[in-house]
Design an enzyme around this catalytic site. Sequence first.
Site, mmCIF file in Angstrom:
data_model
loop_
_atom_site.group_PDB
_atom_site.id
_atom_site.type_symbol
_atom_site.label_atom_id
_atom_site.label_comp_id
_atom_site.label_asym_id
_atom_site.label_seq_id
_atom_site.Cartn_x
_atom_site.Cartn_y
_atom_site.Cartn_z
ATOM 1 N N ASN A 21 -0.044 39.525 9.790
ATOM 2 C CA ASN A 21 -0.211 39.895 11.193
ATOM 3 C C ASN A 21 1.096 40.501 11.661
ATOM 4 O OD1 ASN A 21 -0.883 40.091 13.926
ATOM 5 N ND2 ASN A 21 -0.241 37.985 14.335
ATOM 6 N N GLY A 22 1.036 41.735 12.165
ATOM 7 C CA GLY A 22 2.235 42.404 12.635
ATOM 8 C C GLY A 22 2.325 43.808 12.080
ATOM 9 N N CYS A 54 -3.920 41.632 13.988
ATOM 10 C CA CYS A 54 -4.598 40.723 13.073
ATOM 11 C C CYS A 54 -4.469 39.269 13.511
ATOM 12 C CB CYS A 54 -4.003 40.837 11.665
ATOM 13 S SG CYS A 54 -4.042 42.477 10.974
ATOM 14 N N TYR A 97 -2.357 39.304 27.857
ATOM 15 C CA TYR A 97 -3.684 39.713 27.412
ATOM 16 C C TYR A 97 -4.067 39.254 26.010
ATOM 17 C CZ TYR A 97 -7.438 42.822 25.826
ATOM 18 O OH TYR A 97 -8.603 43.312 25.320
ATOM 19 N N GLY A 106 -8.705 40.713 15.947
ATOM 20 C CA GLY A 106 -9.088 41.821 15.078
ATOM 21 C C GLY A 106 -10.550 41.747 14.719
#
Length: 486
Positions: free
Chosen positions: A122-123, A21, A267, A48
């Site tokens: 996020n995570g 996210c 990346y 995302g």
Amino acid sequence: MDGRAPHESDPVGDPKPREECGVFGVWAPGEEVAKLTYYGLFALQHRGQESAGMSVSNGDRIMVFKDMGLVSHVFDENTLNSLTGHLAIGHTRYSTTGASVWKNAQPTYRATSYGGVALAHNGNLTNTDELAAWLKERDASAPVVHKDRMDSTNDTALVTALFTTFDSVLDAAREVLPRLTGAFCFTFMDGKTLYAARDPQGVRPLVLGRLHNGWVVASETAGLDIVGATFIREVEPGEMIAVDAGGLRSERFAEPNPKGCLFEYVYLARPDTTIANRRVYSVRVEIGRTLAMESPVDADLVIPTPESGIPAAIGYAEASGIPYGLGLVKNAYVGRTFIQPSQTIRQLGIRLKLNPIRDVIEGKRLVVVDDSIVRGNTQRALVKMLREAGAAEVHVRISSPPVEWPCFYGIDFATRAELIAPGLNSEEICRSIGADTLAYISLEGLVASTGVPKKRLCRACFDGKYPVHVPAEQARLMHLEEVSYE
């Protein structure tokens, strides 16, 4: 968008690892915070692409709008104009925990005794069973799905539900945050205050920026840049910040033990983002230079696999003295279509995403630089396509070490049984993909290229040493007999 992950119809069947996210938050009275959030999410779209949403408060009520699809598909001018207020949080999602359906889109919202709370995450949390039991203790009527598998429930909704069992968001955060394990960067809010928090390991990035009349938090500095915010600093591991009419406040909820994700440099993050005071683009160029020094080859041309291989390919060309060229053109819109490819088109495989420039590569000995190999299908198809286009030799160079272990902290890697690296050595992988030679950067070379001490990085996907406890059931589902910790 129908909610499928962009790679589910991948014709090659070898999707890149996906970050879960992107989160964004803004407190800025007098500004159009919904539009600022829209642009912030637009800058974080790479983190995302399944769903997008935002919560906006005008001080009296919190309005939530979210849907499946890309940011530009979910929001239009009329919607943004209707979301008025001085405070907002936003989210763009790729699911690793919880199904890709509308009810799991974020931000999550729950009514409370103090008016309401919205939260974006996020995570990935690793102690959801423990949290679910705690929620039952605090609220016997709470509907909780037992998490007996990785994707059985949305961990974000669980945290939001826990927040409702306290008398204020601040009280809730002070009690709940110290009990969370795993990776989390939160932006959350009640009707008047913006909050942000980062796990004690700081696995995922989160940054703080300043507007002339407000504050912004975002997953990456690119999210600050797009709204004209000045980067101030990273939100520290184990830190919670709050912003309201009283200004910016900070407090610690846990002792920091930094373990930033190494794969962000390879990346996940945008190349124009800054992490640990270094531009990701510059790090990736340095990774390419290191790769060239570690694994030289006699060749005529260095080409990247677009887009993620470009900076490392530039660095490889600089260090090796081999000319750099663009030998592949990427179709940027693959994965953004409503139409599933027919069997005839599917058989074309990688050509849906990449097309070779024959005039550039014909007769050349090529060095092809990519960021990672997951299952090997993409590289196998790529090597075949380059040979068909006339390449004399194809030497593959990878700007990360072999990916041998799954991630439990918010990256959608395959299980260990599905990864190519644990079952084959480099020579065997080289034969499998049909290249003339194959070489990965060493873990030591990658770490040195970042400029961050090894002990401050999470390298678990490369060396299997996890910084945060992983429940035995999750490890078993990822085909791990045992998990080691650092």
